[in-house]
Design a protein around this motif. Structure first.
Motif, short mmCIF file in Angstrom:
data_model
loop_
_atom_site.label_atom_id
_atom_site.label_comp_id
_atom_site.label_asym_id
_atom_site.label_seq_id
_atom_site.Cartn_x
_atom_site.Cartn_y
_atom_site.Cartn_z
N LEU A 38 22.24 5.18 -8.83
CA LEU A 38 21.48 6.41 -8.65
C LEU A 38 21.97 7.15 -7.41
CD1 LEU A 38 18.98 8.01 -9.73
CD2 LEU A 38 17.61 6.68 -8.10
N LEU A 39 22.09 8.46 -7.52
CA LEU A 39 22.50 9.30 -6.39
C LEU A 39 21.30 9.55 -5.48
CD1 LEU A 39 24.64 11.05 -4.98
CD2 LEU A 39 23.95 12.92 -6.51
N LEU A 40 21.46 9.20 -4.19
CA LEU A 40 20.44 9.49 -3.19
C LEU A 40 21.05 10.31 -2.06
CD1 LEU A 40 18.55 6.09 -2.68
CD2 LEU A 40 17.92 8.00 -4.17
N ILE A 41 20.20 11.14 -1.45
CA ILE A 41 20.59 11.89 -0.26
C ILE A 41 19.65 11.50 0.87
CG2 ILE A 41 21.63 13.84 -1.50
CD1 ILE A 41 18.41 14.64 0.06
N ARG A 42 20.18 11.52 2.10
CA ARG A 42 19.32 11.32 3.26
C ARG A 42 18.97 12.70 3.81
NH1 ARG A 42 21.93 7.69 7.29
NH2 ARG A 42 22.98 9.60 7.88
N ARG A 43 17.69 12.98 3.89
CA ARG A 43 17.21 14.29 4.30
C ARG A 43 17.52 14.54 5.77
NH1 ARG A 43 14.83 17.26 1.06
NH2 ARG A 43 13.70 18.35 2.67
N GLY A 44 18.12 15.70 6.02
CA GLY A 44 18.46 16.09 7.39
C GLY A 44 17.38 16.91 8.06
N ARG A 45 16.41 17.38 7.28
CA ARG A 45 15.32 18.21 7.81
C ARG A 45 14.00 17.76 7.21
NH1 ARG A 45 18.13 24.11 7.07
NH2 ARG A 45 18.44 23.31 4.98
N GLU A 46 12.92 18.24 7.83
CA GLU A 46 11.58 17.97 7.30
C GLU A 46 11.38 18.77 6.01
OE1 GLU A 46 9.65 15.68 8.24
OE2 GLU A 46 10.64 15.20 10.12
N GLY B 108 10.41 14.76 5.53
CA GLY B 108 11.13 13.52 5.24
C GLY B 108 12.46 13.37 5.94
N ALA B 109 12.67 14.05 7.06
CA ALA B 109 13.95 13.94 7.78
C ALA B 109 14.27 12.47 8.06
CB ALA B 109 13.91 14.73 9.08
N GLY B 110 15.52 12.07 7.75
CA GLY B 110 15.98 10.71 7.99
C GLY B 110 15.68 9.74 6.86
N LEU B 111 14.93 10.19 5.85
CA LEU B 111 14.58 9.32 4.73
C LEU B 111 15.44 9.65 3.51
CD1 LEU B 111 10.69 9.42 5.02
CD2 LEU B 111 12.26 7.64 5.85
N TRP B 112 15.63 8.66 2.66
CA TRP B 112 16.43 8.81 1.46
C TRP B 112 15.58 9.28 0.29
CZ3 TRP B 112 21.68 8.34 1.42
CH2 TRP B 112 22.26 7.77 2.56
N SER B 113 16.14 10.16 -0.54
CA SER B 113 15.44 10.71 -1.70
C SER B 113 16.47 11.10 -2.76
CB SER B 113 14.64 11.95 -1.28
OG SER B 113 13.88 12.44 -2.36
N ILE B 114 15.98 11.52 -3.90
CA ILE B 114 16.88 12.10 -4.89
C ILE B 114 17.15 13.55 -4.48
CG2 ILE B 114 16.18 10.53 -6.74
CD1 ILE B 114 14.46 12.80 -7.88
N ALA C 92 12.81 3.22 4.29
CA ALA C 92 13.78 4.29 4.49
C ALA C 92 13.80 5.28 3.33
CB ALA C 92 15.18 3.70 4.69
N LEU C 93 12.91 5.10 2.33
CA LEU C 93 12.81 6.03 1.20
C LEU C 93 11.62 6.97 1.44
CD1 LEU C 93 13.18 3.51 -1.77
CD2 LEU C 93 14.97 4.98 -0.81
N VAL C 94 11.69 8.18 0.88
CA VAL C 94 10.55 9.08 0.97
C VAL C 94 9.35 8.43 0.28
CG1 VAL C 94 11.89 11.22 1.16
CG2 VAL C 94 11.21 10.40 -1.10
N ALA C 95 8.18 8.75 0.75
CA ALA C 95 6.94 8.14 0.25
C ALA C 95 6.81 8.31 -1.26
CB ALA C 95 5.74 8.75 0.94
N GLY C 96 6.53 7.22 -1.93
CA GLY C 96 6.25 7.24 -3.36
C GLY C 96 7.46 7.18 -4.27
#
Length: 140
Positions: A23-31, A33-39, A123-127
């Motif tokens: 699965l492709l994940l990105i780490r958020r650079g801004r709010e 969720g800054a610093g957390l991984w998400s789709i 390290a993942l966004v909530a939920g």
């Protein structure tokens, strides 16, 4: 904001997989969720369809071109001024080179072991983990 009328912000997310079903994940650079991984994904701009917005967001955040497929599910998450209403779609890569951009400071393909490690480190966004597990969409 009146209590009986909550502002909903339409967003899209992409469940993008590679040939190994990672699965492709990105780490958020801004709010948020800054610093957390998400789709990858983001807000739908006025006049955009969900596929147009998702194609744009995936390209901006990952450098990849995608074709948007079926809707997998919809979730709501708190937003500073209302609720994010996020519509997640399956996507297929058609081109490009993986490279983080826009509000993503990293982008990578993750298998289940790496996904579980990120989840265990909070390290993942909530939920995200619970939602993908409920939909049967965890990486392999």
């Amino acid at each position: 904001m009146r209590g009986d009328h909550i502002r909903r912000i339409r967003c899209v997310g992409g469940l993008v997989r590679d040939e190994r079903d990672r699965l492709l994940l990105i780490r958020r650079g801004r709010e948020p969720g800054a610093g957390l991984w998400s789709i990858p994904g983001g807000k739908v701009e006025p006049g955009e369809s969900d596929p147009e917005a998702l194609t744009r967001e995936v390209a901006e955040e990952t450098g990849l071109a995608v074709v948007v497929g079926d809707l997998v599910g919809t979730v709501e998450r708190p937003a500073p001024d209302g609720l994010f209403e996020i519509h997640d779609y399956r996507c297929t890569v058609t081109g490009g080179d993986l490279s983080p951009g826009d509000d993503a400071d990293a982008a990578t393909w993750v298998d289940l072991a790496m996904f579980t490690t990120l989840d265990g480190r909070n390290a993942l966004v909530a939920g995200l983990s619970e939602t993908l597990a409920g939909w049967g969409e965890l990486p392999r």
